[in-house]
Design an enzyme around this catalytic site. Structure first.
Site, short mmCIF file in Angstrom:
data_model
loop_
_atom_site.label_atom_id
_atom_site.label_comp_id
_atom_site.label_asym_id
_atom_site.label_seq_id
_atom_site.Cartn_x
_atom_site.Cartn_y
_atom_site.Cartn_z
N ILE A 216 85.01 4.51 -74.74
CA ILE A 216 86.28 3.91 -74.84
C ILE A 216 86.36 3.03 -75.98
O ILE A 216 85.71 2.14 -76.41
CB ILE A 216 86.41 2.70 -73.62
CG1 ILE A 216 86.34 3.70 -72.30
CG2 ILE A 216 87.76 2.08 -73.56
CD1 ILE A 216 86.28 2.67 -71.07
N LYS B 27 73.90 -3.77 -77.02
CA LYS B 27 74.69 -4.78 -76.69
C LYS B 27 73.87 -5.89 -76.36
O LYS B 27 73.97 -7.09 -76.44
CB LYS B 27 75.51 -4.45 -75.37
CG LYS B 27 74.70 -4.13 -74.18
CD LYS B 27 74.51 -2.88 -73.92
CE LYS B 27 73.67 -2.30 -72.62
NZ LYS B 27 73.67 -0.84 -72.50
N ALA C 36 63.49 8.16 -86.49
CA ALA C 36 62.24 7.38 -85.71
C ALA C 36 62.25 7.65 -84.35
O ALA C 36 63.23 7.22 -83.64
CB ALA C 36 62.62 5.85 -86.12
N VAL D 123 71.15 9.36 -76.00
CA VAL D 123 72.47 9.32 -77.06
C VAL D 123 71.89 10.05 -78.30
O VAL D 123 72.59 10.29 -78.97
CB VAL D 123 73.01 7.95 -77.06
CG1 VAL D 123 74.03 7.64 -77.92
CG2 VAL D 123 73.53 7.50 -75.62
N VAL E 51 79.71 -1.60 -75.80
CA VAL E 51 80.45 -2.17 -74.68
C VAL E 51 80.79 -1.08 -73.77
O VAL E 51 80.62 -1.38 -72.36
CB VAL E 51 81.69 -3.02 -75.35
CG1 VAL E 51 82.61 -3.60 -74.09
CG2 VAL E 51 81.15 -4.11 -76.09
N LYS F 281 78.00 -7.48 -72.33
CA LYS F 281 79.29 -6.90 -72.97
C LYS F 281 79.98 -7.81 -73.01
O LYS F 281 81.12 -8.13 -73.64
CB LYS F 281 79.50 -5.67 -72.02
CG LYS F 281 78.59 -4.44 -72.45
CD LYS F 281 78.84 -3.32 -71.15
CE LYS F 281 77.51 -2.19 -71.51
NZ LYS F 281 77.96 -1.17 -70.13
N GLY G 83 81.04 2.62 -73.70
CA GLY G 83 80.77 3.88 -73.90
C GLY G 83 81.84 4.59 -74.94
O GLY G 83 82.12 4.10 -75.98
N GLU H 88 80.85 0.08 -81.74
CA GLU H 88 81.62 0.49 -80.93
C GLU H 88 81.19 0.71 -79.48
O GLU H 88 81.58 0.77 -78.41
CB GLU H 88 82.59 1.41 -81.48
CG GLU H 88 83.77 1.83 -80.55
CD GLU H 88 84.83 0.80 -80.35
OE1 GLU H 88 85.04 0.35 -78.98
OE2 GLU H 88 85.50 0.62 -81.21
#
Length: 429
Positions: free
Chosen positions: A138, A107, A46, A17, A134, A207, A136, A131
């Protein structure tokens, strides 16, 4: 400050990510500037291992001094994508202490100790956005945190782990066993080499805690969530669900109980095929919300992956940056209702209970009587003969967890009932 003065961004973590976030910050720099009103400048990333090749990432941005980067006083936004509890918690608190707003997808940390993070951010007057923590890509945090803040949410449930949904979907469509589908999920990259967090429900439970806290304005921790994974789901369970007009999904569910407390749990659940969540395929996620005035809402989309999750992170970056430019803050933690958690034994559900019994007259009556003594009525019965034995499945009407537990104890003591009693929740009244 001049519109050309950049907001400085620090990124903690450059994995699947993080590398996508870095790429988007660079490639979409002009669009982001137009949306925010000032440019963003990525000033450092980092990483744990400097020697790794990271195509497309300027090596000059890399550092293994995460604390030094997070606590830089000239940084406006810190994006934490390391995961886990430590060092993520210490780094986020250092960033907040230095006056930076924080965007995180963590999370596990928010579910275990989010209160510490929120309290520190409130005291420092900075934002915390999450955001991507929980589901991805959505957008579910912002609707609960902002769009539905004028309504009363009564229930939130959903498929919030793509790995388990992929496994259960393949078991349903292909008739395969759990172990075989798990191996396939690992080969495709949907499941980790150690899949425990996913298949045992820990990821979904974290989540669920976050969703419950947002929906019901109460601090909910991971320890409050009743958790059951999917490792016990068999091909026989899948076949039984089909015969009952259901599919099995790992559902995270949080709902208001009659006494005003919150029931929070994660369980493999039989979902009627007519329910919108029943048709969610593969590694997709979906969250279903019920509220007093807006009614029923559903959000669906990719629940994981570099690009989808990075999209959610970038959305938070834009929002936090806009607040920085305007000198404002977004909503903080809302815990005014301070609701209690419903004891697990008082949570009501329908249940499907299956067991191996002697295939002889009167056994069904004995089993039904065992449920009746605990005040549990039966809605449907399924029986499959296996010679001198039979596999008996019964679906109950609404019953509390305590009632079902006592009924199961009674069944286990009946000589007509063999070993192998299993129980699964069923969605719907």
């Amino acid at each position: 400050m001049d519109d050309s003065t950049p907001l400085k961004v620090a990124l903690l973590g450059c994995g699947v990510v993080g590398s996508q976030v870095a790429r988007l910050l660079i490639e979409q720099a002009d669009d982001l500037r137009a949306r925010i009103g000032r440019p963003l400048e990525l000033v450092g990333i980092a990483v744990r291992r400097l020697q790794l090749e990271r195509p497309g990432i300027d090596p000059a941005l890399l550092t293994d001094d995460a604390l030094g980067l997070a606590s830089r006083p000239d940084v406006d936004l810190v994006i934490e994508l390391l995961g886990g509890i430590e060092p993520a918690r210490s780094l986020i608190l250092a960033a907040i202490g230095a006056g930076s707003s924080v965007i995180t997808a963590n999370k596990a940390l928010l579910a275990e100790d989010g209160g510490t993070i929120y309290t520190a951010a409130e005291a420092a007057g900075v934002d915390v956005y999450y955001e991507a923590a929980v589901a991805g890509a959505i957008p579910i945090i912002r609707p609960l945190r902002e769009s539905l803040v004028g309504d009363e949410v009564t229930a939130v449930m959903g498929i919030v782990n793509g790995t388990t949904n992929f496994i259960l979907d393949k078991m349903h469509t292909d008739g395969a066993d759990f172990a075989d589908v798990l191996a396939e999920a690992q080969a495709l990259g949907y499941a980790e080499a150690d899949p425990t967090a996913d298949v045992e429900g820990y990821d979904a439970a974290a989540k669920a805690a976050i969703l419950a806290g947002l929906a019901f304005h109460t601090r909910v921790n991971l320890s409050d969530v009743e958790r059951e994974g999917i490792t016990g789901v068999t091909s026989a369970d899948i076949a039984a669900a089909k015969e009952m007009g259901c599919v099995i999904k790992l559902l995270a569910r949080c709902a208001l109980s009659d006494d005003g407390t919150i029931a929070v749990g994660v369980h493999p659940t039989m979902v009627p095929v007519a329910h919108p969540l029943a048709s969610i395929p593969g590694a997709y996620n979906a969250v279903f919300i019920e509220s007093r005035n807006a009614g029923r809402l559903m959000f669906m989309g990719p629940g994981a992956g570099g690009s989808p999750t990075a999209s959610a992170v970038l959305g938070d970056v834009v929002t936090a940056a806009r607040n920085r430019v305007r000198g404002t803050r977004g909503p903080g933690e809302s815990t005014y209702s301070a609701r209690g958690i419903t004891p697990h034994g008082r949570v009501s559900s329908r249940y499907y209970v299956s067991m191996t019994v002697h295939d002889e007259p009167g056994v069904l009556a004995q089993v039904a009587g065992g449920f009746a003594t605990q005040g549990v009525s039966l809605q449907a019965v399924r029986q499959e003969s296996q010679g001198v034995q039979a596999r008996l499945g019964v679906m109950t009407h609404l019953a509390s967890g305590a009632q079902i537990e006592r009924a199961l104890q009674g069944l286990a003591e009946m000589p007509e009932v063999e070993a192998g009693i299993s129980v699964m929740r069923v969605e719907g009244a």
